[in-house]
Write a protein that holds these residues in place. Structure first.
Motif, PDB file in Angstrom:
ATOM      1  N   GLN A 207      37.653  43.759  34.728  1.00 13.16           N
ATOM      2  CA  GLN A 207      36.613  44.204  35.671  1.00 13.16           C
ATOM      3  C   GLN A 207      35.359  44.784  35.012  1.00 13.16           C
ATOM      4  O   GLN A 207      34.258  44.314  35.224  1.00 13.16           O
ATOM      5  N   LYS A 210      33.508  42.433  32.522  1.00 16.20           N
ATOM      6  CA  LYS A 210      32.758  41.298  33.112  1.00 16.20           C
ATOM      7  C   LYS A 210      31.471  41.802  33.752  1.00 16.20           C
ATOM      8  O   LYS A 210      30.455  41.120  33.716  1.00 16.20           O
ATOM      9  N   GLN A 243      44.613  35.569  35.855  1.00 20.30           N
ATOM     10  CA  GLN A 243      43.656  35.338  36.925  1.00 20.30           C
ATOM     11  C   GLN A 243      42.434  34.574  36.441  1.00 20.30           C
ATOM     12  O   GLN A 243      42.052  34.662  35.287  1.00 20.30           O
ATOM     13  N   ASP A 245      39.018  34.774  36.386  1.00 18.68           N
ATOM     14  CA  ASP A 245      38.143  35.924  36.563  1.00 18.68           C
ATOM     15  C   ASP A 245      36.699  35.445  36.499  1.00 18.68           C
ATOM     16  O   ASP A 245      36.301  34.773  35.545  1.00 18.68           O
ATOM     17  N   ASN A 344      38.776  48.128  45.184  1.00 21.63           N
ATOM     18  CA  ASN A 344      38.072  48.136  43.913  1.00 21.63           C
ATOM     19  C   ASN A 344      36.976  49.212  43.951  1.00 21.63           C
ATOM     20  O   ASN A 344      36.073  49.133  44.781  1.00 21.63           O
ATOM     21  N   GLY A 382      40.593  37.946  45.234  1.00 23.79           N
ATOM     22  CA  GLY A 382      39.844  39.039  45.831  1.00 23.79           C
ATOM     23  C   GLY A 382      38.701  39.426  44.934  1.00 23.79           C
ATOM     24  O   GLY A 382      38.791  39.295  43.706  1.00 23.79           O
ATOM     25  N   GLY A 383      37.614  39.851  45.541  1.00 26.67           N
ATOM     26  CA  GLY A 383      36.465  40.291  44.747  1.00 26.67           C
ATOM     27  C   GLY A 383      35.482  40.993  45.635  1.00 26.67           C
ATOM     28  O   GLY A 383      35.779  41.289  46.801  1.00 26.67           O
ATOM     29  N   SER A 384      34.306  41.270  45.078  1.00 28.34           N
ATOM     30  CA  SER A 384      33.304  41.984  45.860  1.00 28.34           C
ATOM     31  C   SER A 384      31.951  41.890  45.189  1.00 28.34           C
ATOM     32  O   SER A 384      31.840  41.486  44.034  1.00 28.34           O
ATOM     33  N   GLY A 427      31.652  39.243  42.033  1.00 28.41           N
ATOM     34  CA  GLY A 427      32.590  38.284  41.456  1.00 28.41           C
ATOM     35  C   GLY A 427      33.895  38.266  42.194  1.00 28.41           C
ATOM     36  O   GLY A 427      34.023  38.794  43.305  1.00 28.41           O
ATOM     37  N   ILE A 428      34.857  37.673  41.542  1.00 30.07           N
ATOM     38  CA  ILE A 428      36.167  37.517  42.180  1.00 30.07           C
ATOM     39  C   ILE A 428      37.214  37.279  41.099  1.00 30.07           C
ATOM     40  O   ILE A 428      36.864  36.921  39.959  1.00 30.07           O
ATOM     41  N   ALA A 429      38.455  37.486  41.440  1.00 27.70           N
ATOM     42  CA  ALA A 429      39.559  37.048  40.581  1.00 27.70           C
ATOM     43  C   ALA A 429      40.516  36.260  41.456  1.00 27.70           C
ATOM     44  O   ALA A 429      40.901  36.710  42.539  1.00 27.70           O
TER      45      ALA A 429
END
Ligand code: ASP
Length: 483
Positions: A207, A210, A243, A245, A344, A382-384, A427-429
């Motif tokens: 997290q 990145k 994941q 990522d 998150n 899931g991401g944000s 982003g997302i994983a």
């Protein structure tokens, strides 16, 4: 006894000048002498004639040894020189790609003799307990089902990579020895020899790195990242997962979701997966709870369940914070105020809730930009959009009850990066193991991992965790105390 076969050939050293032919290519070599190498998949002794099915990575072929090969054991590695012949009409097997031919063995050599096997390999393996399957995983992986799954996983990973490379993403590795990053689980700690008493944490996710790569100007990053979380074990879950990522700069929520949706659809189709919807439905978290009772729902019809359809959907508008679950040590540690993050802590609140977030009002009603991808009743990603302004991240930690000093110690490095030109980013994983599990129609994540952990947290094949010697502990400045 078959009288169409030449008899009387004995084993002898094989001509070393012959190059290997793969089983799948034998169908084009009728009438030719070939050298095959592989495993003895099965063996049938008929008096003087021994039939074996030889298996390599491309298939199986029946090999006929007259007056020889009686000594060969199942799963031994052999090389065989012989003549590719058409089978007599009445012995043709239409179901096998090599069912119309066979190899008349001229000479053979055992390269590695298999002793009695601790596992049988002639079923899909589900009849065998987890313990022996994982202890002898190198054998277990020889079964067709496991070969197919790991090859599917490799193909799927490749499709993901190719799609992202095409869209200008850069594949970058991030450290494995790092500092705690908050994904809501316990960290695995690694003691430092040079600084006794200090510890690295294995990454629960990349997290923070990145996000820092966005500060560094890469704009589009991805990694097939190994993530390590000390969570309570479940039957189908170990401590490690992989994941996909992803992080992108100058994007809003809809843009990340659209990009990821395109990726998922493309990669799923490339491996022959079947999608319920070309456009993934987007469901509000509240609505999901009302309608399905949970936020990981299954949209498939009974028919679609039968035929292996994948029904993806997005879930959005989650609450940012929740009350701490006192039974969860990681939550208690993070949520000093009694509030902790739902997904998150690095996320941005929804724009319409930003005011409340900055004023720290009505905490329970603040929503996050988090988006979860669900498929067939599982969360598969899931991401944000992230907080890229220092004040927003600081406030998230204030809501959780961190003092200024604690915030600095915990995410000071992120705040510093957010003061030297960090673009808006998100982003997302995606859970690679889970996606492969669904694509393969399997029910356990362990079936998609080459060497998964046992349900008791022991590594496959090798016995870890393991005690270490006094010397090693001393070097690390560690004393084991038992009470
Ligand atoms: N770091 C998050 C996770 O591992 C995913 C993300 O927000 O990109 O679940």
């Amino acid at each position: 006894i078959r009288d169409d076969l030449v008899t009387g050939v004995q084993t002898c050293a094989l001509p070393i000048y012959m190059t290997r032919t793969l089983v799948a290519d034998t169908t084009k070599k009728i009438g030719e002498s070939v050298l095959l190498q592989g495993w003895v998949d099965s063996k049938r002794d008929h008096g003087k004639v021994t039939f074996i099915d030889l298996r390599d990575r491309t298939g199986k072929i029946q090999c006929v040894g007259v007056g020889m090969m009686g000594e060969v054991t199942i799963e031994s590695v052999v090389q065989i020189e012989g003549l590719v012949k058409e089978r007599p009409e009445n012995l043709v097997n239409d179901k096998e790609p090599t069912g119309a031919i066979e190899l008349e063995v001229k000479a053979y050599e055992i390269l590695n003799k298999a002793e009695e096997l601790p596992l049988t390999l002639d079923t899909d393996g589900k009849d065998i307990g987890e313990e022996p399957r994982l202890r002898h995983r190198y054998l277990d992986l020889r079964r067709g089902r496991m070969q197919d799954i790991l090859r599917l996983r490799s193909k799927f990973s490749r499709a993901i990579r190719e799609h992202l490379y095409d869209k200008d993403f850069v594949e970058i590795e991030t450290p494995m020895l790092t500092k705690s990053t908050k994904e809501g689980a316990r960290d695995f700690l690694v003691p430092s020899r040079f600084q006794p008493g200090k510890f690295y944490a294995l990454p629960q996710s990349p997290q923070q790195y990145k996000q820092l790569l966005m500060t560094a100007g890469f704009e589009r990053y991805f990694q097939l990242a190994r993530c390590i979380r000390d969570e309570d074990l479940r039957a189908d879950r170990g401590f490690e997962h992989t994941q996909v990522d992803i992080e992108m700069s100058f994007v809003n929520r809809d843009q990340v979701m659209a990009r990821v949706e395109e990726l998922v659809k493309d990669a799923v189709k490339k491996v022959g997966g079947k999608l319920q919807n070309e456009k993934f439905p987007v469901v509000d978290y509240d609505e999901a709870i009302k309608k399905y009772g949970e936020d990981r729902f299954d949209l498939r019809t009974e028919q679609e369940k039968q035929d292996g359809t994948l029904a993806f959907a997005w879930v959005v508008n989650f609450p940012f914070f929740k009350k701490v679950d006192k039974a969860d040590a990681a939550e208690v540690r993070d949520g000093k105020s009694g509030w902790t993050f739902t997904h998150n802590p690095f996320s941005m609140p929804l724009e319409e809730d930003l005011e409340k977030h900055l004023e720290m009002e009505d905490i329970g009603s603040i929503r996050t930009t988090q988006y979860d991808l669900v498929c067939n009743g599982y969360e598969v990603g899931g991401g944000s959009v992230r907080a890229h302004q220092p004040e927003v991240l600081i406030n998230t930690f204030k809501v959780m009850g961190y003092s200024d000093e604690e915030i600095e110690a915990s995410v000071g490095h992120m705040l510093q990066a957010f003061r030297v030109g960090t673009p808006p980013h998100g982003g997302i994983a995606l859970g690679l193991d889970r996606l492969v599990m669904l694509l393969a129609g399997e029910e356990s994540l362990k079936e998609t991992i080459a060497f998964p952990m046992t349900s008791t947290g022991r590594t496959a094949v090798m016995d870890a965790p393991e005690m270490v010697g006094e010397e090693q502990l001393k070097e690390l400045g560690i004393k084991i105390v038992s009470d």
